[in-house]
Design a protein around this motif. Structure first.
Motif, PDB file in Angstrom:
ATOM      1  N   ARG A 270       0.836  -1.205   0.000  1.00 23.90           N
ATOM      2  CA  ARG A 270       0.000   0.000   0.000  1.00 23.90           C
ATOM      3  C   ARG A 270       0.872   1.257   0.000  1.00 23.90           C
ATOM      4  O   ARG A 270       0.636   2.203  -0.766  1.00 23.90           O
ATOM      5  N   SER A 271       1.902   1.257   0.853  1.00 26.96           N
ATOM      6  CA  SER A 271       2.796   2.408   0.936  1.00 26.96           C
ATOM      7  C   SER A 271       3.527   2.632  -0.388  1.00 26.96           C
ATOM      8  O   SER A 271       3.676   3.769  -0.848  1.00 26.96           O
ATOM      9  N   ARG A 272       3.960   1.536  -1.019  1.00 27.78           N
ATOM     10  CA  ARG A 272       4.667   1.659  -2.300  1.00 27.78           C
ATOM     11  C   ARG A 272       3.740   2.239  -3.369  1.00 27.78           C
ATOM     12  O   ARG A 272       4.139   3.129  -4.137  1.00 27.78           O
ATOM     13  N   LEU A 273       2.500   1.762  -3.417  1.00 26.86           N
ATOM     14  CA  LEU A 273       1.558   2.271  -4.401  1.00 26.86           C
ATOM     15  C   LEU A 273       1.250   3.755  -4.168  1.00 26.86           C
ATOM     16  O   LEU A 273       1.133   4.536  -5.114  1.00 26.86           O
ATOM     17  N   GLN A 274       1.118   4.135  -2.892  1.00 27.96           N
ATOM     18  CA  GLN A 274       0.879   5.537  -2.575  1.00 27.96           C
ATOM     19  C   GLN A 274       2.037   6.403  -3.055  1.00 27.96           C
ATOM     20  O   GLN A 274       1.832   7.454  -3.683  1.00 27.96           O
ATOM     21  N   ASN A 275       3.257   5.945  -2.782  1.00 26.38           N
ATOM     22  CA  ASN A 275       4.430   6.716  -3.187  1.00 26.38           C
ATOM     23  C   ASN A 275       4.537   6.813  -4.702  1.00 26.38           C
ATOM     24  O   ASN A 275       4.927   7.852  -5.249  1.00 26.38           O
ATOM     25  N   GLU A 276       4.189   5.721  -5.395  1.00 27.56           N
ATOM     26  CA  GLU A 276       4.250   5.734  -6.859  1.00 27.56           C
ATOM     27  C   GLU A 276       3.254   6.733  -7.433  1.00 27.56           C
ATOM     28  O   GLU A 276       3.570   7.480  -8.370  1.00 27.56           O
ATOM     29  N   ARG A 277       2.042   6.757  -6.875  1.00 32.60           N
ATOM     30  CA  ARG A 277       1.023   7.674  -7.404  1.00 32.60           C
ATOM     31  C   ARG A 277       1.354   9.120  -7.070  1.00 32.60           C
ATOM     32  O   ARG A 277       1.189  10.011  -7.901  1.00 32.60           O
ATOM     33  N   ILE A 278       1.826   9.345  -5.846  1.00 32.97           N
ATOM     34  CA  ILE A 278       2.239  10.700  -5.482  1.00 32.97           C
ATOM     35  C   ILE A 278       3.404  11.128  -6.367  1.00 32.97           C
ATOM     36  O   ILE A 278       3.471  12.275  -6.817  1.00 32.97           O
ATOM     37  N   GLY A 279       4.320  10.197  -6.641  1.00 33.70           N
ATOM     38  CA  GLY A 279       5.450  10.504  -7.505  1.00 33.70           C
ATOM     39  C   GLY A 279       5.009  10.880  -8.907  1.00 33.70           C
ATOM     40  O   GLY A 279       5.584  11.777  -9.535  1.00 33.70           O
ATOM     41  N   SER A 280       3.964  10.214  -9.412  1.00 36.90           N
ATOM     42  CA  SER A 280       3.449  10.543 -10.734  1.00 36.90           C
ATOM     43  C   SER A 280       2.842  11.942 -10.750  1.00 36.90           C
ATOM     44  O   SER A 280       3.091  12.735 -11.672  1.00 36.90           O
ATOM     45  N   TYR A 281       2.066  12.271  -9.711  1.00 33.76           N
ATOM     46  CA  TYR A 281       1.526  13.622  -9.589  1.00 33.76           C
ATOM     47  C   TYR A 281       2.660  14.644  -9.515  1.00 33.76           C
ATOM     48  O   TYR A 281       2.602  15.714 -10.137  1.00 33.76           O
ATOM     49  N   ALA A 282       3.686  14.307  -8.732  1.00 30.71           N
ATOM     50  CA  ALA A 282       4.794  15.236  -8.531  1.00 30.71           C
ATOM     51  C   ALA A 282       5.541  15.500  -9.833  1.00 30.71           C
ATOM     52  O   ALA A 282       5.933  16.640 -10.117  1.00 30.71           O
ATOM     53  N   ASP A 283       5.751  14.461 -10.633  1.00 34.47           N
ATOM     54  CA  ASP A 283       6.452  14.633 -11.909  1.00 34.47           C
ATOM     55  C   ASP A 283       5.677  15.579 -12.828  1.00 34.47           C
ATOM     56  O   ASP A 283       6.267  16.457 -13.479  1.00 34.47           O
ATOM     57  N   ASN A 284       4.370  15.395 -12.884  1.00 36.66           N
ATOM     58  CA  ASN A 284       3.548  16.264 -13.729  1.00 36.66           C
ATOM     59  C   ASN A 284       3.536  17.699 -13.196  1.00 36.66           C
ATOM     60  O   ASN A 284       3.570  18.668 -13.973  1.00 36.66           O
ATOM     61  N   TYR A 285       3.490  17.819 -11.883  1.00 36.18           N
ATOM     62  CA  TYR A 285       3.495  19.147 -11.256  1.00 36.18           C
ATOM     63  C   TYR A 285       4.801  19.873 -11.544  1.00 36.18           C
ATOM     64  O   TYR A 285       4.807  21.061 -11.898  1.00 36.18           O
ATOM     65  N   LEU A 286       5.918  19.158 -11.415  1.00 40.85           N
ATOM     66  CA  LEU A 286       7.215  19.774 -11.684  1.00 40.85           C
ATOM     67  C   LEU A 286       7.319  20.202 -13.144  1.00 40.85           C
ATOM     68  O   LEU A 286       7.846  21.276 -13.457  1.00 40.85           O
ATOM     69  N   ALA A 287       6.806  19.362 -14.046  1.00 44.88           N
ATOM     70  CA  ALA A 287       6.828  19.709 -15.470  1.00 44.88           C
ATOM     71  C   ALA A 287       6.048  20.997 -15.722  1.00 44.88           C
ATOM     72  O   ALA A 287       6.486  21.856 -16.513  1.00 44.88           O
ATOM     73  N   ASP A 288       4.904  21.154 -15.048  1.00 45.92           N
ATOM     74  CA  ASP A 288       4.116  22.380 -15.201  1.00 45.92           C
ATOM     75  C   ASP A 288       4.869  23.592 -14.641  1.00 45.92           C
ATOM     76  O   ASP A 288       4.858  24.678 -15.243  1.00 45.92           O
ATOM     77  N   LEU A 289       5.508  23.416 -13.495  1.00 46.60           N
ATOM     78  CA  LEU A 289       6.261  24.511 -12.893  1.00 46.60           C
ATOM     79  C   LEU A 289       7.418  24.941 -13.796  1.00 46.60           C
ATOM     80  O   LEU A 289       7.687  26.144 -13.949  1.00 46.60           O
ATOM     81  N   ILE A 290       8.093  23.971 -14.389  1.00 47.71           N
ATOM     82  CA  ILE A 290       9.204  24.293 -15.293  1.00 47.71           C
ATOM     83  C   ILE A 290       8.689  25.044 -16.513  1.00 47.71           C
ATOM     84  O   ILE A 290       9.295  26.024 -16.973  1.00 47.71           O
ATOM     85  N   ALA A 291       7.543  24.567 -17.049  1.00 52.64           N
ATOM     86  CA  ALA A 291       6.987  25.205 -18.246  1.00 52.64           C
ATOM     87  C   ALA A 291       6.597  26.655 -17.989  1.00 52.64           C
ATOM     88  O   ALA A 291       6.655  27.489 -18.900  1.00 52.64           O
ATOM     89  N   ASN A 292       6.218  26.971 -16.750  1.00 51.85           N
ATOM     90  CA  ASN A 292       5.764  28.320 -16.419  1.00 51.85           C
ATOM     91  C   ASN A 292       6.823  29.153 -15.714  1.00 51.85           C
ATOM     92  O   ASN A 292       6.546  30.318 -15.356  1.00 51.85           O
ATOM     93  N   ALA A 293       7.984  28.595 -15.487  1.00 58.31           N
ATOM     94  CA  ALA A 293       9.043  29.307 -14.769  1.00 58.31           C
ATOM     95  C   ALA A 293       9.712  30.345 -15.675  1.00 58.31           C
ATOM     96  O   ALA A 293       9.733  30.211 -16.897  1.00 58.31           O
ATOM     97  N   VAL A 294      10.251  31.376 -15.050  1.00 58.26           N
ATOM     98  CA  VAL A 294      11.063  32.387 -15.758  1.00 58.26           C
ATOM     99  C   VAL A 294      12.516  31.954 -15.589  1.00 58.26           C
ATOM    100  O   VAL A 294      13.108  32.107 -14.518  1.00 58.26           O
ATOM    101  N   ILE A 295      13.080  31.391 -16.640  1.00 57.20           N
ATOM    102  CA  ILE A 295      14.450  30.878 -16.619  1.00 57.20           C
ATOM    103  C   ILE A 295      15.269  31.695 -17.611  1.00 57.20           C
ATOM    104  O   ILE A 295      14.969  31.723 -18.810  1.00 57.20           O
ATOM    105  N   VAL A 296      16.284  32.389 -17.115  1.00 56.28           N
ATOM    106  CA  VAL A 296      17.106  33.256 -17.939  1.00 56.28           C
ATOM    107  C   VAL A 296      18.546  32.774 -17.913  1.00 56.28           C
ATOM    108  O   VAL A 296      19.113  32.533 -16.849  1.00 56.28           O
ATOM    109  N   ARG A 297      19.127  32.627 -19.101  1.00 61.08           N
ATOM    110  CA  ARG A 297      20.527  32.223 -19.238  1.00 61.08           C
ATOM    111  C   ARG A 297      21.263  33.298 -20.033  1.00 61.08           C
ATOM    112  O   ARG A 297      20.691  33.885 -20.957  1.00 61.08           O
ATOM    113  N   PRO A 298      22.522  33.552 -19.716  1.00 53.74           N
ATOM    114  CA  PRO A 298      23.278  34.538 -20.483  1.00 53.74           C
ATOM    115  C   PRO A 298      23.521  34.068 -21.907  1.00 53.74           C
ATOM    116  O   PRO A 298      23.491  32.883 -22.175  1.00 53.74           O
TER     117      PRO A 298
END
Length: 420
Positions: A392-420
């Motif tokens: 049960r704990s492993r499945l919970q972590n896997e699903r939370i991890g999937s949500y987290a990956d998608n969330y991070l992808a959205d944050l990266i897509a909307n982030a202001v990232i500036v490189r010289p």
């Protein structure tokens, strides 16, 4: 470099931005000019948080120590950018770490290499990695873990069915040896065994799939008769241990000799063999339930089948017999395949948890449902049964991890990232 110094360098970012506006420069101009003057100045700006050249070099050395493959400079910039986004998102959500959380996190990470924190930091130093680099890495990870836990854990609900499926040995379908077979199951009630064996001998001589299918349609008592006795691909492990070598000895289009079951005789024809790996002798422990339907074609049996159509779990069968003797349902304790009645073990081979089939046993019929399928435990070898709480704990972590990956992808897509 101390934590205090590194913090001062990061806090200089806001004055730099103000200066840029005053002089009519872009943020990129500031980062580029700063990068040419100091290794501790930002070379990448992520939502207003800087990543310095020094930090990139440190992360590269850290990755080398961890033996990470690929373009390390590219991966270092990527991971540091993601860390800044993780820290930024956690700050926006008001996430803070408990006292000593980072110290404990560093200890846990070092423990993966069977080292204490002090020993791990000493090994880092030998590779030119300073302790604050390790601390920053752990801090970003802990803040992110706490953020996604608070944000997504309430959404994740793991059911008993989810755990059952995760514990199923069928979850590894496609690996090992699979077989594609057809079956003919002939009833052999008391006093008619000789006739059943004689008919089975004739069927075993068939060398045509079409002829075998016709025999199944005409004579088989199995629920597969309408499909010409054809079964779907199944792992060899799912079949009773005594049957595995018999099937492996057959060539496609060849039928087995008659095999005695409980009140029946079985013949199998090999239609295909998929050898993705060595033939396994791994034992299984199966749990099942039966529902007595009575004589074939009886009114009570038809009514019970209609009610049982909505049953998804073995426990549901008790609701099916409400108002009738509960003895119509039998549910033995889970047992190894080899200890089950042959006809039941064979019928269970093609089922997933919650699926059913109909057995003809003598003059009566039974609905058979698979309750569980797990790897057998050999206590003599120190093996232990699967832990449902751990699954049960492993499945919970896997699903939370999937949500987290998608969330991070959205944050990266909307982030202001500036490189010289």
């Amino acid at each position: 470099m101390t934590d205090e110094r590194r913090m001062r360098m990061r806090m200089r970012l806001t004055p730099l931005l103000g200066m840029a506006l005053a002089l009519g420069l872009t943020v990129t101009d500031v980062a580029a000019q700063a990068a040419t003057t100091s290794p501790f100045a930002p070379v990448i700006l992520v939502n207003g948080l800087g990543v310095t050249g020094y930090e990139i070099e440190q992360r590269i050395r850290f990755m080398q120590l961890l033996r990470q493959p690929g373009d390390l400079r590219k991966e270092a910039e990527k991971s540091l950018t993601e860390d800044r986004i993780r820290v930024w998102a956690a700050k926006q959500a008001g996430i803070t770490l408990e006292k000593d959380a980072v110290t404990q996190g560093m200890s846990e990470f070092a423990g993966r290499a069977n080292l204490s924190t002090e020993q791990f930091v000493a090994e880092l130093a030998k590779a030119g990695v300073d302790e604050p680099t390790f601390r920053d890495f752990v801090t970003a990870g802990l803040l992110w873990r706490e953020l996604v836990k608070q944000r997504f854990a309430p959404r994740v609900q793991i059911s008993d069915s989810d755990i059952d499926r995760a514990m199923l040995m069928e979850s590894s379908r496609g690996g090992g040896t699979r077989v594609l077979i057809s079956e003919v199951i002939l009833p052999a009630p008391p006093g008619q065994e000789a006739e059943a064996h004689a008919a089975a001998e004739k069927i075993s001589q068939l060398r045509s799939e079409s002829a075998f299918a016709e025999a199944a349609r005409q004579m088989s008592a199995a629920s597969t008769r309408d499909n010409g006795g054809r079964l779907d691909w199944m792992p060899l492990d799912n079949l009773p241990p005594a049957l595995r070598p018999i099937l492996l000895s057959l060539k496609p289009g060849q039928a087995s000799a008659p095999i005695d079951l409980n009140g029946a005789v079985a013949i199998f024809m090999m239609r295909g063999l998929d050898e993705h790996g060595p033939a396994s002798t791994r034992p299984q422990t199966l749990g099942y339930a039966t529902l007595a339907l009575g004589p074939a074609g009886s009114e009570q049996g038809a009514q019970l089948l209609q009610k049982a159509a909505s049953a998804k779990r073995c426990d549901d069968l008790y609701s099916v017999v409400k108002g009738l003797p509960v003895s119509l349902v039998t549910r033995p304790d889970p047992a190894p395949q080899g200890a089950l009645p042959k006809d039941i073990a064979l019928a269970l081979a093609g089922l997933d948890i919650g699926e059913t089939t109909i057995l003809t046993r003598g003059a009566g019929q039974e609905l058979l449902m698979l309750c569980s399928r797990e790897a057998a435990v050999d206590e003599a070898k120190g093996e232990t049964a699967p832990n449902r709480d751990a699954v049960r704990s492993r499945l919970q972590n896997e699903r939370i991890g999937s949500y987290a990956d998608n969330y991070l992808a959205d944050l990266i897509a909307n982030a202001v990232i500036v490189r010289p």
